[in-house]
Design a protein around this motif. Structure first.
Motif, PDB file in Angstrom:
ATOM      1  N   SER A 247       0.870  -1.171   0.000  1.00  0.00           N
ATOM      2  CA  SER A 247       0.000   0.000   0.000  1.00  0.00           C
ATOM      3  C   SER A 247       0.904   1.217   0.000  1.00  0.00           C
ATOM      4  O   SER A 247       1.685   1.424   0.930  1.00  0.00           O
ATOM      5  CB  SER A 247      -0.924  -0.004   1.216  1.00  0.00           C
ATOM      6  OG  SER A 247      -1.823  -1.092   1.147  1.00  0.00           O
ATOM      7  N   ILE A 248       0.827   2.000  -1.058  1.00  0.00           N
ATOM      8  CA  ILE A 248       1.769   3.091  -1.303  1.00  0.00           C
ATOM      9  C   ILE A 248       1.059   4.434  -1.216  1.00  0.00           C
ATOM     10  O   ILE A 248      -0.069   4.588  -1.708  1.00  0.00           O
ATOM     11  CB  ILE A 248       2.434   2.912  -2.685  1.00  0.00           C
ATOM     12  CG1 ILE A 248       3.285   1.635  -2.695  1.00  0.00           C
ATOM     13  CG2 ILE A 248       3.278   4.119  -3.049  1.00  0.00           C
ATOM     14  CD1 ILE A 248       3.873   1.301  -4.045  1.00  0.00           C
ATOM     15  N   LYS A 249       1.731   5.390  -0.616  1.00  0.00           N
ATOM     16  CA  LYS A 249       1.186   6.740  -0.532  1.00  0.00           C
ATOM     17  C   LYS A 249       0.999   7.301  -1.933  1.00  0.00           C
ATOM     18  O   LYS A 249       1.912   7.271  -2.763  1.00  0.00           O
ATOM     19  CB  LYS A 249       2.122   7.642   0.282  1.00  0.00           C
ATOM     20  CG  LYS A 249       1.590   9.056   0.481  1.00  0.00           C
ATOM     21  CD  LYS A 249       2.559   9.864   1.335  1.00  0.00           C
ATOM     22  CE  LYS A 249       2.098  11.301   1.475  1.00  0.00           C
ATOM     23  NZ  LYS A 249       3.030  12.114   2.296  1.00  0.00           N
ATOM     24  N   ALA A 250      -0.196   7.804  -2.206  1.00  0.00           N
ATOM     25  CA  ALA A 250      -0.518   8.316  -3.531  1.00  0.00           C
ATOM     26  C   ALA A 250       0.014   9.738  -3.703  1.00  0.00           C
ATOM     27  O   ALA A 250      -0.096  10.573  -2.801  1.00  0.00           O
ATOM     28  CB  ALA A 250      -2.027   8.287  -3.752  1.00  0.00           C
ATOM     29  N   SER A 251       0.575  10.001  -4.872  1.00  0.00           N
ATOM     30  CA  SER A 251       1.038  11.342  -5.207  1.00  0.00           C
ATOM     31  C   SER A 251      -0.157  12.245  -5.483  1.00  0.00           C
ATOM     32  O   SER A 251      -1.285  11.757  -5.712  1.00  0.00           O
ATOM     33  CB  SER A 251       1.921  11.285  -6.452  1.00  0.00           C
ATOM     34  OG  SER A 251       1.131  10.889  -7.571  1.00  0.00           O
ATOM     35  N   PRO A 252       0.040  13.565  -5.496  1.00  0.00           N
ATOM     36  CA  PRO A 252      -1.062  14.464  -5.881  1.00  0.00           C
ATOM     37  C   PRO A 252      -1.602  14.131  -7.270  1.00  0.00           C
ATOM     38  O   PRO A 252      -2.813  14.242  -7.505  1.00  0.00           O
ATOM     39  CB  PRO A 252      -0.411  15.847  -5.845  1.00  0.00           C
ATOM     40  CG  PRO A 252       0.720  15.711  -4.864  1.00  0.00           C
ATOM     41  CD  PRO A 252       1.238  14.322  -5.056  1.00  0.00           C
ATOM     42  N   GLU A 253      -0.711  13.717  -8.177  1.00  0.00           N
ATOM     43  CA  GLU A 253      -1.151  13.348  -9.527  1.00  0.00           C
ATOM     44  C   GLU A 253      -2.044  12.115  -9.491  1.00  0.00           C
ATOM     45  O   GLU A 253      -3.084  12.068 -10.160  1.00  0.00           O
ATOM     46  CB  GLU A 253       0.067  13.098 -10.438  1.00  0.00           C
ATOM     47  CG  GLU A 253       0.862  14.332 -10.807  1.00  0.00           C
ATOM     48  CD  GLU A 253       1.731  14.862  -9.667  1.00  0.00           C
ATOM     49  OE1 GLU A 253       1.994  16.071  -9.642  1.00  0.00           O
ATOM     50  OE2 GLU A 253       2.122  14.054  -8.793  1.00  0.00           O
ATOM     51  N   MET A 254      -1.648  11.125  -8.728  1.00  0.00           N
ATOM     52  CA  MET A 254      -2.454   9.904  -8.625  1.00  0.00           C
ATOM     53  C   MET A 254      -3.820  10.197  -8.019  1.00  0.00           C
ATOM     54  O   MET A 254      -4.844   9.689  -8.490  1.00  0.00           O
ATOM     55  CB  MET A 254      -1.713   8.860  -7.785  1.00  0.00           C
ATOM     56  CG  MET A 254      -2.475   7.557  -7.593  1.00  0.00           C
ATOM     57  SD  MET A 254      -2.700   6.626  -9.120  1.00  0.00           S
ATOM     58  CE  MET A 254      -1.092   5.814  -9.241  1.00  0.00           C
TER      59      MET A 254
END
Length: 230
Positions: free
Chosen positions: A146-153
């Motif tokens: 589970s990965i922290k989502a970027s603003p773009e994502m």
């Protein structure tokens, strides 16, 4: 209700004493952690479980098992009701929107249980984890992480849900990007900025539009997003 009283009660989630349920649990665990399956030994850090649940809800859904070790051992928990309560309290603390999930308890023995949480993809994603009143972050599921989502994502997830027509112009910077991807499999936001001379905001907007237009695909990693041709 105090913890002492709670220990004397039965789990509030549905308890399965069926041997078929235990067999199905063992079959599921044998698959190992993956894109839609996560193990937790216990809910001693419920905020971590909330992040995992958010990642499933923001992606393709999944199942989280509390009472299973990372190596697949069915260690179980003694008081699944308390484990579930701590998760619900963390959801109330860190989320501002509801996260739908189904909970059930599978009995391994008279005093050891596995808490199962099934999380479907959320209809109003992205789900945000609020650190405090002003700061929020989100997560997506990639393989067994589970990965922290970027603003773009986060923006891509939000706009994909809206299903609006996407318009963009295939001009100088987009052509340079395609030529780059003829030679290399991936490009990052920073690499796109260097390639085109665009500032971060404009470069970010262009990549988002290309993903929404199904020209590019985005893959989250723990070191940042990678963009590639569809």
């Amino acid at each position: 209700m105090t913890p002492k009283k709670m220990k004397k009660t039965n789990p509030s989630a549905t308890v399965n004493f069926n041997s078929e349920e235990v067999f199905e649990l063992k079959r599921l665990v044998a698959e190992g952690e993956g894109h839609q399956l996560e193990f937790k030994r216990k809910a001693s850090h419920p905020e971590k479980i909330v992040r995992e649940m958010i990642a499933f809800a923001n992606t393709e859904g999944g199942t989280l098992l509390v009472g299973v070790d990372d190596n697949g051992s069915l260690t179980g928990v003694k008081y699944p009701d308390e484990e579930l309560l701590s998760v619900r309290e963390a959801l109330d603390k860190y989320l501002r929107q509801s996260l739908i999930f189904q909970d059930s308890v599978i009995a391994l023995s008279e005093n050891r249980f596995v808490l199962r949480l099934d999380i479907p993809p959320h209809l109003k994603r992205p789900i945000l984890f609020w650190i405090d009143a002003r700061r929020a972050e989100s997560y997506v599921r990639v393989n067994d992480m589970s990965i922290k989502a970027s603003p773009e994502m986060i923006e891509i997830i939000r706009r994909k849900r809206q299903k609006k027509d996407i318009r963009f112009y295939f001009a100088e910077h987009e052509l340079a990007l395609m030529k780059y991807l003829d030679q290399f499999p991936f490009i990052t936001l920073m690499e796109f900025q260097k390639l085109t001379g665009l500032n971060q905001y404009v470069a970010s907007r262009k990549l988002i539009l290309l993903v929404l237009a199904n020209v590019l695909k985005i893959m989250a990693t723990d070191k940042g997003d990678l963009y590639s041709r569809v």
